[in-house]
Design an enzyme around this catalytic site. Structure first.
Site, PDB file in Angstrom:
ATOM      1  N   SER A  64      -9.914   2.150   2.405  1.00 43.71           N
ATOM      2  CA  SER A  64      -8.967   2.823   1.546  1.00 43.71           C
ATOM      3  C   SER A  64      -7.937   1.900   0.877  1.00 43.71           C
ATOM      4  O   SER A  64      -7.303   2.305  -0.093  1.00 43.71           O
ATOM      5  CB  SER A  64      -8.210   3.880   2.353  1.00 43.71           C
ATOM      6  OG  SER A  64      -7.477   3.276   3.398  1.00 43.71           O
ATOM      7  N   LYS A 120       0.841  -1.212   0.000  1.00 41.52           N
ATOM      8  CA  LYS A 120       0.000   0.000   0.000  1.00 41.52           C
ATOM      9  C   LYS A 120       0.871   1.256   0.000  1.00 41.52           C
ATOM     10  O   LYS A 120       1.856   1.326   0.762  1.00 41.52           O
ATOM     11  CB  LYS A 120      -0.933  -0.026   1.214  1.00 41.52           C
ATOM     12  CG  LYS A 120      -1.959   1.115   1.227  1.00 41.52           C
ATOM     13  CD  LYS A 120      -2.942   0.981   2.393  1.00 41.52           C
ATOM     14  CE  LYS A 120      -3.971   2.095   2.412  1.00 41.52           C
ATOM     15  NZ  LYS A 120      -4.920   1.993   3.539  1.00 41.52           N
ATOM     16  N   SER A 127     -10.462  -0.069   6.742  1.00 43.96           N
ATOM     17  CA  SER A 127      -9.820  -0.047   5.416  1.00 43.96           C
ATOM     18  C   SER A 127      -9.083  -1.298   4.974  1.00 43.96           C
ATOM     19  O   SER A 127      -8.596  -1.344   3.844  1.00 43.96           O
ATOM     20  CB  SER A 127      -8.862   1.130   5.338  1.00 43.96           C
ATOM     21  OG  SER A 127      -9.582   2.288   5.038  1.00 43.96           O
TER      22      SER A 127
HETATM   23  N1  GLN Z   1     -13.578   4.512   5.522  1.00 47.90           N
HETATM   24  C1  GLN Z   1     -13.074   5.032   6.766  1.00 47.90           C
HETATM   25  C2  GLN Z   1     -12.703   6.479   6.581  1.00 47.90           C
HETATM   26  O1  GLN Z   1     -12.955   6.993   5.572  1.00 47.90           O
HETATM   27  C3  GLN Z   1     -11.893   4.216   7.234  1.00 47.90           C
HETATM   28  C4  GLN Z   1     -10.654   4.495   6.493  1.00 47.90           C
HETATM   29  C5  GLN Z   1      -9.503   3.684   6.988  1.00 47.90           C
HETATM   30  O2  GLN Z   1      -9.659   2.691   7.688  1.00 47.90           O
HETATM   31  N2  GLN Z   1      -8.316   4.140   6.644  1.00 47.90           N
HETATM   32  O3  GLN Z   1     -12.170   7.097   7.451  1.00 47.90           O
END
Ligand code: GLN
Length: 496
Positions: free
Chosen positions: A154, A79, A178
């Site tokens: 994400s 990532k 995410s």
């Molecule tokens: N979807 C969540 C957010 O937008 C979690 C994102 C994440 O875990 N990095 O904050």
């Protein structure tokens, strides 16, 4: 079976026994990336030369008679939130354009020490803010199950890469879901370790009290092997836990639930959940019961407040963490023509360098932390966080693990929620409590929804530092479901 369809455990075995070379394995995956990534768009950076050099080093060690580690020579998609000294790191943000990190993140370093071959960096929502990978400055990633749908976020580049057989393994980070949500919507296994169980050093910070690196894989065992390879105490991270990594690989190999008490979270299900998701979830629970688990319903009354609490805590922390992107230190600098003040350059850089969602969060966070509102918003959210942790404590007095659907719906069409942040935020309804409390949680595939034939995830949650327990349950259900399906769920995905 072709090389790219093999699991990480199988590939490591082939390489260590000499049946395949690491170079051959890396090349097969690079070829696959060349063939399908124009349509999937999982990667933001691929470097065949760097990847092949790493593979060659493993083959040389093998030729010199060295015993190879359990993942040596296995390719991985990394990532783009983790720093890498030999590849750019952008967090899929324009503001980091052109930045070359001077050092490796601890997770990156440990992948290298394990002899893994980093194929490239994967697309993500900018600074890990999002649930669809649409908030990337480089454009969206596509779900290999249906290229018109989102791969989750994400860590959506990572999930798409593994689901499209571009890599057998990938890294992710989970701040609110995410890793688990992208895994759920692409038919993969995704694990959020106990907070502090995997190092944040060199992981570009979103919300420091929540960010947790973890693995994405096609099997529970592969996830456990990667978890073990990069986790464990790191003196460079002050919140890293100074204890042995729980025996996750052993648990994944064992995989049984006989005598285990499993709690179904009462608050997760019903209205707002896709019927096909609930159907697969309930079948999975029945299957666990038939395997010898004792299933009860458990109420966690404060979980309903997890989402609003998270959307105060995470933006508050991000508004502070992202202050470092000021046009002076990293990447992009706009308007520095000798006539403007540092403040003006800073404002122009941030206006152009950050996307809409990042700006929204910074505004929310600075507001929640401002002196007049701190107690009403941020302070209150922290109190809710404590109540959620207490709900977990009370639940784990009655049961060994908790289960729920990972996400309320399957993958949604690209664009559907892009202009509706509230709808987007709902994707993490079931995953956020474990981030707020810091406990371990995994998502494993549990079938396809009838409405759209897209993957559904089962979430299994365990207490802090009981990471092995979710692997044990995950492996048991994986085996039972694969018996039923006659192979892995991913075999049902359309050919790309
Ligand atoms: N979807 C969540 C957010 O937008 C979690 C994102 C994440 O875990 N990095 O904050």
């Amino acid at each position: 079976m072709s090389i790219i369809k093999k699991t990480a455990a199988e590939l490591a075995e082939l390489i260590s026994s000499g049946e395949a070379s690491a170079v051959e394995v890396a090349q097969a995956h690079l070829d696959r990336i060349a063939a399908v990534d124009d349509s999937v768009k999982a990667f933001v950076h691929v470097d065949p030369d760097v990847a092949l050099a790493q593979a060659r080093a493993v083959d040389d060690r093998k030729a010199a008679g060295e015993t190879l580690g359990p993942l040596a020579g296995v390719p991985i998609a990394h990532k783009d939130v983790f720093t890498t000294a030999d590849m750019p790191t952008t967090c899929s943000s324009k503001i980091l354009e052109g930045w070359r990190p001077p050092y490796d993140a601890t997770v990156t370093r440990r992948l290298r020490e394990a002899g893994m071959v980093i194929l490239g960096k994967t697309n993500m929502d900018e600074f890990a803010m999002g649930s669809s990978t649409e908030n990337s400055a480089f454009g969206p990633t596509h779900n290999p199950w249906d290229l018109n749908t989102i791969p989750g976020g994400s860590s959506g580049g990572s999930s798409a890469a593994v689901a499209a057989y571009e890599a057998p393994l990938a890294t992710g980070t989970d701040t609110g879901g995410s890793i688990r949500q992208p895994a759920a919507v692409t038919g993969l296994v995704g694990m959020k370790p106990t907070y502090g169980g995997s190092s944040r050093y060199g992981l570009i910070a979103f919300a420091s009290s929540l960010d947790t690196p973890g693995p994405l894989a096609r099997t529970v065992l592969d996830a456990a092997l990667l978890h073990e390879a990069f986790s464990g105490h790191d003196p460079m991270d002050s919140t890293s836990i100074d204890q042995a990594v729980p025996p996750v690989v052993e648990a994944a190999r064992r995989g049984d639930v006989a005598g285990l008490r499993i709690g179904v979270v009462k608050e997760f299900g019903g209205e707002g959940y896709q019927p096909g998701v609930l159907a697969r979830f309930h079948e999975a629970v029945e299957l666990l019961e038939s395997l010898g688990a004792k299933v009860v319903e458990v109420s966690c009354p404060h979980f309903t407040y997890a989402l609003p609490a998270y959307y105060l805590i995470a933006p508050s922390e991000c508004s502070s963490n992202l202050a470092r992107f000021d046009g002076m230190r990293y990447g992009l600098r706009v308007g520095d023509d000798g006539t403007r003040s540092a403040e003006e350059v800073m404002a122009l850089t941030r206006a152009e360098g950050f996307g809409d969602e990042v700006k929204r969060r910074i505004m929310l966070g600075t507001y929640a932390l401002s002196s007049g509102y701190y107690d009403a918003y941020y302070g209150k959210a922290q109190q809710v966080r404590t109540l959620i942790a207490r709900d977990f404590d009370a639940a784990f007095e009655q049961v060994d693990v908790l289960v729920s659907p990972t996400t309320p719906t399957t993958a949604f069409p690209i664009g559907e929620r892009a202009d509706d942040p509230m709808a987007m935020y709902l994707a993490d309804l079931c995953t956020i409590p474990s981030n707020l409390a810091g406990n371990a949680a995994i998502s494993v595939p549990c079938g396809l929804a009838d409405e759209d034939s897209l993957p559904v995830g089962l979430q299994i949650m365990a207490p802090v530092l009981a990471d092995d327990r979710v692997y044990r349950v995950g492996a048991a259900i994986e085996r039972a479901l694969q018996d039923r399906w006659g192979g892995p769920l991913l075999a049902k995905a359309p050919e790309l």
